[in-house]
Design a protein around this motif. Structure first.
Motif, PDB file in Angstrom:
ATOM      1  N   ALA A 126      -6.019  11.866   0.890  1.00  0.00           N
ATOM      2  CA  ALA A 126      -6.538  13.060   1.554  1.00  0.00           C
ATOM      3  C   ALA A 126      -5.702  13.539   2.747  1.00  0.00           C
ATOM      4  O   ALA A 126      -6.003  14.566   3.334  1.00  0.00           O
ATOM      5  CB  ALA A 126      -7.966  12.806   2.013  1.00  0.00           C
ATOM      6  N   THR A 127      -4.661  12.817   3.104  1.00  0.00           N
ATOM      7  CA  THR A 127      -3.923  13.181   4.311  1.00  0.00           C
ATOM      8  C   THR A 127      -3.052  14.422   4.138  1.00  0.00           C
ATOM      9  O   THR A 127      -2.828  15.165   5.088  1.00  0.00           O
ATOM     10  CB  THR A 127      -3.035  12.018   4.769  1.00  0.00           C
ATOM     11  N   ASN A 128      -2.525  14.642   2.920  1.00  0.00           N
ATOM     12  CA  ASN A 128      -1.633  15.786   2.662  1.00  0.00           C
ATOM     13  C   ASN A 128      -0.489  15.829   3.675  1.00  0.00           C
ATOM     14  O   ASN A 128      -0.104  16.902   4.140  1.00  0.00           O
ATOM     15  CB  ASN A 128      -2.398  17.111   2.711  1.00  0.00           C
ATOM     16  N   GLN A 129       0.051  14.669   3.997  1.00  0.00           N
ATOM     17  CA  GLN A 129       1.086  14.609   5.021  1.00  0.00           C
ATOM     18  C   GLN A 129       2.353  13.928   4.509  1.00  0.00           C
ATOM     19  O   GLN A 129       2.307  13.029   3.659  1.00  0.00           O
ATOM     20  CB  GLN A 129       0.585  13.843   6.252  1.00  0.00           C
ATOM     21  N   THR A 130       3.475  14.383   5.068  1.00  0.00           N
ATOM     22  CA  THR A 130       4.765  13.737   4.865  1.00  0.00           C
ATOM     23  C   THR A 130       5.375  13.501   6.240  1.00  0.00           C
ATOM     24  O   THR A 130       5.374  14.403   7.079  1.00  0.00           O
ATOM     25  CB  THR A 130       5.695  14.615   4.007  1.00  0.00           C
ATOM     26  N   GLN A 131       5.881  12.304   6.476  1.00  0.00           N
ATOM     27  CA  GLN A 131       6.418  11.961   7.790  1.00  0.00           C
ATOM     28  C   GLN A 131       7.913  11.677   7.724  1.00  0.00           C
ATOM     29  O   GLN A 131       8.408  11.141   6.724  1.00  0.00           O
ATOM     30  CB  GLN A 131       5.683  10.742   8.364  1.00  0.00           C
ATOM     31  N   LEU A 156       0.732  19.564   4.791  1.00  0.00           N
ATOM     32  CA  LEU A 156       0.883  20.460   3.655  1.00  0.00           C
ATOM     33  C   LEU A 156      -0.473  20.920   3.140  1.00  0.00           C
ATOM     34  O   LEU A 156      -1.510  20.393   3.547  1.00  0.00           O
ATOM     35  CB  LEU A 156       1.668  19.776   2.535  1.00  0.00           C
ATOM     36  N   SER A 157      -0.448  21.876   2.219  1.00  0.00           N
ATOM     37  CA  SER A 157      -1.684  22.413   1.643  1.00  0.00           C
ATOM     38  C   SER A 157      -2.070  21.695   0.359  1.00  0.00           C
ATOM     39  O   SER A 157      -3.003  22.112  -0.326  1.00  0.00           O
ATOM     40  CB  SER A 157      -1.517  23.914   1.355  1.00  0.00           C
ATOM     41  N   HIS A 158      -1.347  20.629   0.022  1.00  0.00           N
ATOM     42  CA  HIS A 158      -1.634  19.892  -1.209  1.00  0.00           C
ATOM     43  C   HIS A 158      -1.283  18.418  -1.014  1.00  0.00           C
ATOM     44  O   HIS A 158      -0.652  18.039  -0.017  1.00  0.00           O
ATOM     45  CB  HIS A 158      -0.843  20.474  -2.395  1.00  0.00           C
ATOM     46  N   ALA A 159      -1.670  17.601  -1.965  1.00  0.00           N
ATOM     47  CA  ALA A 159      -1.333  16.177  -1.920  1.00  0.00           C
ATOM     48  C   ALA A 159       0.183  15.999  -1.963  1.00  0.00           C
ATOM     49  O   ALA A 159       0.908  16.842  -2.505  1.00  0.00           O
ATOM     50  CB  ALA A 159      -1.980  15.450  -3.092  1.00  0.00           C
ATOM     51  N   CYS A 160       0.660  14.910  -1.384  1.00  0.00           N
ATOM     52  CA  CYS A 160       2.100  14.652  -1.312  1.00  0.00           C
ATOM     53  C   CYS A 160       2.467  13.504  -2.252  1.00  0.00           C
ATOM     54  O   CYS A 160       2.094  12.353  -2.001  1.00  0.00           O
ATOM     55  CB  CYS A 160       2.510  14.323   0.120  1.00  0.00           C
ATOM     56  N   TYR A 161       3.199  13.812  -3.305  1.00  0.00           N
ATOM     57  CA  TYR A 161       3.645  12.797  -4.263  1.00  0.00           C
ATOM     58  C   TYR A 161       5.150  12.546  -4.082  1.00  0.00           C
ATOM     59  O   TYR A 161       5.563  11.857  -3.185  1.00  0.00           O
ATOM     60  CB  TYR A 161       3.331  13.248  -5.692  1.00  0.00           C
TER      61      TYR A 161
END
Length: 348
Positions: free
Chosen positions: A163-168, A183-188
């Motif tokens: 649920a974080t939708n984050q990239t670091q 972001l506005s979506h999940a990060c894969y």
């Protein structure tokens, strides 16, 4: 004739290095500077000469090593038939990380190895030496992660799952988190060329401009794992057994499916545009030709591949790392094996 010329150039470099080692004991700073300039000039000329030869047809059927054995660089194959991996070395996983769950494995430009280890309590970035020896932990994350990539120099991007939708962004030298992107979506999947960073999901993807930090949504780019080559985005769709290619602006270019590619996970490309796939569902590594018309299985269960998850290639040296699994003492362990062009992680 070509081999003799290469040997002559290598001997000249060795001679200059030996002479420079001697004069450093007595020479002035100016003399040492001039000596270094001469070595750099000669090395540069040799490099351009090798690149010139490589651009022709002379090396198509040859596997030439230059320099010392432990620093040898291998030419990237130009035909799919030439791709024949062989074992080189294994990474040494620390005793306290025997349950390591490797979700990403990357190769730094200097040859060191980056591993993203995912556990129930969180995830960690781990650094290994060129020889596969564990060096240190770079950073830790509270929740599960999905993927990691090398952005530039010592900067690494890590996608945070759920649920974080984050990239670091992480400074691998200073061991700290330097920026978080929401972001506005999940990060894969995540990949970067140093100027742009692409983050995928099965809903849509986002292109992040690392200069002005603007974000552009790519509605049609849907993938679990992604890679870049000459401005195009390559991705895998795990549950549909697909490998896809898109323009950097998001328009689809092609989709490839083959019975040898089952539940594809990570993917990467070499400098000639061959696409390497971790085919998780049938325990193999498959390569697709640049024109996306043919594919070939280059590693399988017979080579120790089991549920391969991630893959990366150093485009300059041809070294590849592959994360797969092995059963041991009723526990599933991630492992990796190294070859002259390929590698897979391993627990002792």
């Amino acid at each position: 004739m070509i081999l003799r010329q290469l040997k002559q150039r290598a001997n000249k470099i060795d001679h200059l290095q030996n002479e420079f080692s001697k004069i450093t004991q007595y020479a002035t700073e100016l003399q040492m500077y001039i000596g270094l300039q001469e070595i750099e000039k000669t090395t540069s000329e040799a490099t351009h000469y090798i690149e010139y030869l490589e651009s022709g047809d002379d090396f198509d059927e040859k596997n030439i090593k230059t320099g010392r054995q432990d620093q040898a660089q291998y030419l990237i194959p130009k035909s799919i038939e030439q791709i024949k991996p062989s074992m080189l070395r294994t990474l040494t996983i620390p005793e306290d990380k025997k349950m390591t769950n490797i979700l990403a494995c990357r190769i730094f430009p200097d040859g060191k190895y980056l591993v993203l280890d995912n556990q129930s309590y969180g995830s960690e970035l781990l650094l290994f030496s060129n020889d596969g020896i564990f060096l240190r932990k770079i950073a830790a994350f509270r929740g599960p992660s999905y993927d990691a990539c090398i952005v530039r120099n010592n900067t690494v991007a890590v996608t945070l799952l759920l649920a974080t939708n984050q990239t670091q962004l992480v400074d691998a030298e200073e061991n700290n988190i330097i920026r978080t992107f929401k972001l506005s979506h999940a990060c894969y999947g995540v990949v970067s060329d140093g100027q742009m960073m692409f983050i995928s999901s099965m809903e849509k993807s986002t292109m992040v401009n690392l200069i002005n930090l603007s974000q552009t949504i790519l509605e049609e780019v849907k993938a679990h794992h992604i890679s870049l080559y000459k401005g195009n985005i390559y991705g895998t769709i795990y549950n549909e057994n697909k490998v896809c290619c898109y323009k950097s602006t998001g328009e689809p270019l092609w989709t490839f499916m083959h019975h040898d590619i089952v539940k594809p996970q990570g993917l990467t490309l070499d400098k000639n545009g061959f696409v390497y796939i971790a085919s998780y569902g049938n325990n193999s590594i498959v390569v697709i030709s640049p024109e996306n018309k043919r594919c070939k299985t280059i590693l399988s269960e017979a080579d120790g591949i089991m549920n391969p998850y991630e893959i990366d290639i150093n485009s300059k040296t041809g070294m590849m790392i592959v994360a797969s699994e092995i059963k041991k003492d009723s526990n599933t362990l991630k492992k990796s094996i190294f070859t002259d062009k390929f590698s897979k992680l391993n627990s002792p």
